[in-house]
Design a protein around this motif. Structure first.
Motif, PDB file in Angstrom:
ATOM      1  N   GLU A 162       0.832  -1.203   0.000  1.00 30.47           N
ATOM      2  CA  GLU A 162       0.000   0.000   0.000  1.00 30.47           C
ATOM      3  C   GLU A 162       0.859   1.241   0.000  1.00 30.47           C
ATOM      4  N   LYS A 163       0.346   2.310  -0.658  1.00 26.19           N
ATOM      5  CA  LYS A 163       0.931   3.641  -0.513  1.00 26.19           C
ATOM      6  C   LYS A 163       0.164   4.319   0.614  1.00 26.19           C
ATOM      7  N   ARG A 164       0.893   4.935   1.558  1.00 26.84           N
ATOM      8  CA  ARG A 164       0.267   5.600   2.694  1.00 26.84           C
ATOM      9  C   ARG A 164       0.608   7.091   2.654  1.00 26.84           C
ATOM     10  N   ASP A 165      -0.404   7.932   2.524  1.00 31.59           N
ATOM     11  CA  ASP A 165      -0.157   9.371   2.476  1.00 31.59           C
ATOM     12  C   ASP A 165       0.317   9.900   3.827  1.00 31.59           C
ATOM     13  N   THR A 166       1.122  10.969   3.773  1.00 35.38           N
ATOM     14  CA  THR A 166       1.580  11.679   4.975  1.00 35.38           C
ATOM     15  C   THR A 166       1.450  13.169   4.702  1.00 35.38           C
ATOM     16  N   PRO A 167       1.731  14.047   5.683  1.00 36.83           N
ATOM     17  CA  PRO A 167       1.763  15.484   5.375  1.00 36.83           C
ATOM     18  C   PRO A 167       2.831  15.815   4.330  1.00 36.83           C
ATOM     19  N   GLY A 168       3.821  14.965   4.178  1.00 34.17           N
ATOM     20  CA  GLY A 168       4.880  15.187   3.194  1.00 34.17           C
ATOM     21  C   GLY A 168       4.766  14.173   2.065  1.00 34.17           C
ATOM     22  N   HIS A 169       5.846  13.433   1.829  1.00 35.09           N
ATOM     23  CA  HIS A 169       5.834  12.423   0.767  1.00 35.09           C
ATOM     24  C   HIS A 169       5.308  11.093   1.321  1.00 35.09           C
ATOM     25  N   PRO A 170       4.685  10.288   0.470  1.00 33.12           N
ATOM     26  CA  PRO A 170       4.037   9.069   0.982  1.00 33.12           C
ATOM     27  C   PRO A 170       5.014   7.989   1.418  1.00 33.12           C
ATOM     28  N   MET A 171       4.547   7.100   2.296  1.00 32.29           N
ATOM     29  CA  MET A 171       5.271   5.893   2.676  1.00 32.29           C
ATOM     30  C   MET A 171       4.778   4.739   1.817  1.00 32.29           C
ATOM     31  N   VAL A 172       5.611   3.699   1.693  1.00 31.73           N
ATOM     32  CA  VAL A 172       5.209   2.430   1.079  1.00 31.73           C
ATOM     33  C   VAL A 172       5.320   1.367   2.166  1.00 31.73           C
ATOM     34  N   VAL A 173       4.234   0.642   2.420  1.00 34.16           N
ATOM     35  CA  VAL A 173       4.254  -0.434   3.426  1.00 34.16           C
ATOM     36  C   VAL A 173       3.749  -1.701   2.755  1.00 34.16           C
ATOM     37  N   ALA A 174       4.529  -2.790   2.861  1.00 33.05           N
ATOM     38  CA  ALA A 174       4.159  -4.044   2.219  1.00 33.05           C
ATOM     39  C   ALA A 174       4.429  -5.197   3.184  1.00 33.05           C
ATOM     40  N   GLN A 175       3.593  -6.220   3.144  1.00 33.93           N
ATOM     41  CA  GLN A 175       3.711  -7.351   4.077  1.00 33.93           C
ATOM     42  C   GLN A 175       3.645  -8.674   3.332  1.00 33.93           C
ATOM     43  N   HIS A 176       4.441  -9.656   3.803  1.00 34.18           N
ATOM     44  CA  HIS A 176       4.265 -11.033   3.332  1.00 34.18           C
ATOM     45  C   HIS A 176       4.655 -11.978   4.452  1.00 34.18           C
ATOM     46  N   ASP A 177       3.860 -12.990   4.650  1.00 38.48           N
ATOM     47  CA  ASP A 177       4.142 -13.945   5.706  1.00 38.48           C
ATOM     48  C   ASP A 177       5.306 -14.870   5.358  1.00 38.48           C
ATOM     49  N   GLY A 178       5.803 -15.556   6.382  1.00 38.98           N
ATOM     50  CA  GLY A 178       6.862 -16.550   6.207  1.00 38.98           C
ATOM     51  C   GLY A 178       7.121 -17.209   7.543  1.00 38.98           C
ATOM     52  N   PRO A 179       7.781 -18.367   7.555  1.00 43.49           N
ATOM     53  CA  PRO A 179       7.926 -19.129   8.783  1.00 43.49           C
ATOM     54  C   PRO A 179       8.938 -18.572   9.781  1.00 43.49           C
ATOM     55  N   GLY A 180       9.997 -17.948   9.324  1.00 45.29           N
ATOM     56  CA  GLY A 180      11.084 -17.518  10.204  1.00 45.29           C
ATOM     57  C   GLY A 180      10.722 -16.284  11.004  1.00 45.29           C
ATOM     58  N   PRO A 181      11.710 -15.609  11.582  1.00 45.98           N
ATOM     59  CA  PRO A 181      11.435 -14.397  12.357  1.00 45.98           C
ATOM     60  C   PRO A 181      10.830 -13.296  11.475  1.00 45.98           C
ATOM     61  N   HIS A 182      10.293 -12.279  12.168  1.00 40.78           N
ATOM     62  CA  HIS A 182       9.693 -11.140  11.468  1.00 40.78           C
ATOM     63  C   HIS A 182      10.792 -10.107  11.247  1.00 40.78           C
ATOM     64  N   LEU A 183      11.058  -9.820   9.983  1.00 40.62           N
ATOM     65  CA  LEU A 183      12.085  -8.851   9.617  1.00 40.62           C
ATOM     66  C   LEU A 183      11.412  -7.654   8.960  1.00 40.62           C
ATOM     67  N   LEU A 184      11.869  -6.455   9.313  1.00 40.17           N
ATOM     68  CA  LEU A 184      11.385  -5.233   8.674  1.00 40.17           C
ATOM     69  C   LEU A 184      12.497  -4.702   7.804  1.00 40.17           C
ATOM     70  N   PHE A 185      12.247  -4.575   6.481  1.00 40.04           N
ATOM     71  CA  PHE A 185      13.250  -3.977   5.601  1.00 40.04           C
ATOM     72  C   PHE A 185      12.894  -2.518   5.339  1.00 40.04           C
ATOM     73  N   TYR A 186      13.849  -1.626   5.576  1.00 36.64           N
ATOM     74  CA  TYR A 186      13.659  -0.182   5.356  1.00 36.64           C
ATOM     75  C   TYR A 186      14.539   0.287   4.194  1.00 36.64           C
TER      76      TYR A 186
END
Lengths: 472, 472
Positions: free
Chosen positions: B72-96
């Motif tokens: 999803e594209k998420r609007d902000t007061p400035g430029h938008p964020m992109v947030v995407a999710q996919h499941d998997g068996p291992g630990p939860h990793l956040l890529f920035y």
């Protein structure tokens, strides 16, 4: 032109009064003429305005011819000269002026179009607002208007007058010296007159009898091979902005003295008699400094503001830049930094020697990995000191005192007007600098103006001076 | 996506080889995709490019959705964020990562249009040439390509992955903190992964385990009320260019140490074990310095170039200007001068304290008649130090060593990546910074590039790391 009632049996004072009256009644027409000249965008330092400079020369040739001068435009490798002649009984005087003007930037700080002249009311009276109003078009027209009024009233001029106007004074006058050498016979007179200076103070007319000289230089300071990211390289990378600041900070010591070795070679001690005269002239140093937002003078310790401007040398940074100048942040270490310098000279300081001292000072302070690239050196101009024992100086001083109802002074001049020195060295002529500009004219700045009173009384002053000269 | 031959009985190494092979065979298509992203002129610091920034966000949302992410594209007061999710068996990793790029000036120094990407041959191999190729689009796409290859071969990802991309990293990330607070539940993972850093040396992969922080400031120094003619006022008038140079020159002493009082509060001594490790990593300091035209490091005496970048703070002038910058000479004393500063911070240096110390230092050195106007203070970011005892660090280090056939190192980082500290303070997450950029990528400069080998082996590195992570 048909002369009005001319007394043929030698009563010069009546002719002078008629000339002065004509200047008074002709003032509005004279302002219209000045406005026509001011509208011409004769910026000499920028090649985009070359045609405008030629147009200004043409305008002056036509106007002088209309007065009765034999006037010609003379081409040069740069901008043209204007040379005009008219006979008269008294000594031969050469009047010099320049029709070119300074660039206008920053344009956004002007209250009106710099080339759309207008009369404006100010708390100190009416002013002519335009680029060139004071430097130098308004000033040179005071002399031409005096000649016009004289011709109209007397049918002739009181002295033989040659008018010599250039178009490159604001950009280093590259064509001037060759032209003066080539036409020396035509230009050599008994005395040169120049109207490109200020009055010593409001209402206090002056003859500038010592002018500061000038030398300029410019360099690029290089460090890294390219612009760098300040996170990746900040620390080990030499930053040219830090390096150039270190070098510029070394140019002065904490007493305000220039710290470049050899800079003061040829700088004379201040003549005590002159120091006394200036101290007694009643300059309001506080008002002078207050007009520019200063509470104290920032030159060398031990000298008053007037002494600092008229009799002491300076090293000034006119431009300094490097790195990111836009909106927001840029975490950059720039590859290079830039600096433009001009020095005002006094006494016997030699421009080439001063430039050499400056360059040696900078090179001696460079860090490893810093490199200086100097601009091609141009000519400089040494300071000028006039021989005030010549009778014309007291004659003119008295004429000025008559017009302004106060004792006119022999003054120093902070600015450099190289032509004065060139008249001496190339044509063997002394020069008398009499001008009616004011300190707040904002020359070289936005919103330049020239007092209408300076224009009016300036023309009257020249009429008096020319009248008095004819018997010197 | 239809998974290729997937071994269901737990033979992960075969899947990894298939993923790596797919990355290899898909490389040209991956470069085409990267080019599409590079063509979008997502300059965040300049409002004129706001629509382009949104376009980049849209492109990424579409690409991630095509891979199989819920994006999803998420609007902000400035430029938008992109947030995407996919499941998997291992630990939860956040890529920035960040999709915005630096401005391109000076444009005239680019060899080609910064937003017309191309592959170029260089003596060190093929490179991708474009603004953002290295910082950060090429880098973030290494991770996305690893995910794409994994999805194509295995039909799923080895870990639960959240992708979080912002569009304001180059302009101070004003929308970031509020967004992270508001969506903390969605963004909090076991570990953050960031691909926005360089390798420690060519061919030597690293995990950045200490980052320098940053604080920025900017001021205008005012002197005279208006621009002045240097002949009329030179001497008594304070020259802001001289004054600003004096102040900037006072920021450092002759040993390279920052001379601002209080600047070193919170700066730790260099850990001796770390100093030894870095000394043994075999960095070629001469080659590093030579690439940027330096013969010696210009930071604090007693520290090597690597120590100066990774473990010592700096005060850097990024922009400095005032007066006339055009062609020729202008005999002006400008009314004001300007300066942009950024400081890199280490250890416990507090950004607000450093800014206060800087301002006090400047104010204490102002001459009479000089006035400082400070820009509105923005946020700063303190330095970050990671907890390398966590098992993920050694796991990732080993995976990198497998790909690059050399021992990967835990390294310092000269640049500031504030997001790493924010993950810790706002979401309680440790961050692992693994990047494949090179020192000569010219990020923030003209002619930015990213090695094709970095792009290719970077994607392969992430595939190995994700595969190894699933069992941590």
């Amino acid at each position: 032109m048909i002369p009005s009632a001319q007394i043929m049996d030698g009563a010069p004072r009546m002719s002078l009064d008629a000339v002065l009256s004509r200047i008074d009644t002709d003032l509005d027409a004279a302002l219209d003429r000045l406005f026509d000249l001011l509208k011409i965008q004769s910026i000499s330092t920028d090649p985009a305005y070359k045609a405008d400079c030629a147009k200004a020369a043409d305008w002056l040739v036509a106007d002088l011819a209309a007065i009765g001068f034999a006037a010609e435009k003379r081409d040069t490798p740069g901008h043209p000269m204007v040379v005009a002649q008219h006979d008269g009984p008294g000594p031969h005087l050469l009047f010099y002026g320049h029709y070119d003007v300074q660039p206008v930037d920053p344009l956004e700080l002007w209250h009106r179009d710099p080339f759309d002249p207008a009369i404006e009311e100010t708390p100190d009276g009416k002013v002519i607002r335009a680029r060139g109003a004071s430097d130098d078009k308004g000033q040179l027209m005071t002399f031409i208007e005096a000649c016009r009024a004289y011709m109209a009233e007397a049918g002739t001029l009181p002295c033989k007058i040659t008018i010599f106007l250039e178009g490159e004074e604001e950009s280093g006058s590259p064509s001037l010296v060759p032209f003066m050498r080539e036409h020396a016979d035509e230009l050599t007179a008994d005395l040169a007159l120049i109207c490109d200076t200020s009055m010593a103070a409001p209402g206090l007319p002056s003859i500038a009898t010592q002018l500061r000289g000038m030398v300029k230089d410019e360099f690029t300071l290089k460090g890294p091979k390219m612009d760098l990211h300040s996170g990746l390289y900040g620390g080990p990378a030499l930053n040219p902005l830090r390096e150039i600041s270190k070098i510029i900070a070394s140019f002065h010591d904490e007493t305000g003295r220039v710290a470049v070795e050899g800079f003061y070679d040829g700088v004379p001690d201040l003549d005590e008699e002159l120091r006394r005269q200036w101290a007694e002239a009643g300059f309001d140093e506080g008002a002078f400094l207050g007009r520019i937002g200063m509470s104290q003078p920032h030159g060398e310790d031990g000298f008053t503001a007037v002494e600092q401007i008229w009799a002491r040398p300076t090293l000034e940074i006119n431009g300094l830049w490097g790195g990111y100048q836009g909106a927001g942040t840029k975490t950059v270490i720039p590859a290079e930094a830039h600096c433009k310098i001009t020095c005002r000279l006094v006494g016997d300081q030699d421009p080439a020697h001063i430039r050499a001292c400056l360059r040696a000072h900078v090179e001696a302070r460079l860090s490893a990995d810093a490199e200086i690239v100097w601009e091609k050196a141009g000519d400089g101009a040494p300071a000028s000191v006039m021989d005030t024992s010549r009778p014309e100086f007291e004659t003119a001083r008295q004429a000025l005192s008559d017009e302004w109802h106060t004792e006119a002074v022999f003054a120093g001049m902070g600015g450099s007007i190289p032509i004065a020195g060139l008249f001496k060295t190339i044509l063997g002529m002394e020069a008398m600098l009499i001008g009616f500009a004011k300190d707040d004219d904002a020359i070289h700045s936005p919103n330049e103006k020239y007092d209408v009173a300076s224009f009016h009384k300036g023309a009257r002053s020249w009429a008096r001076i020319l009248d008095a000269m004819k018997t010197v």
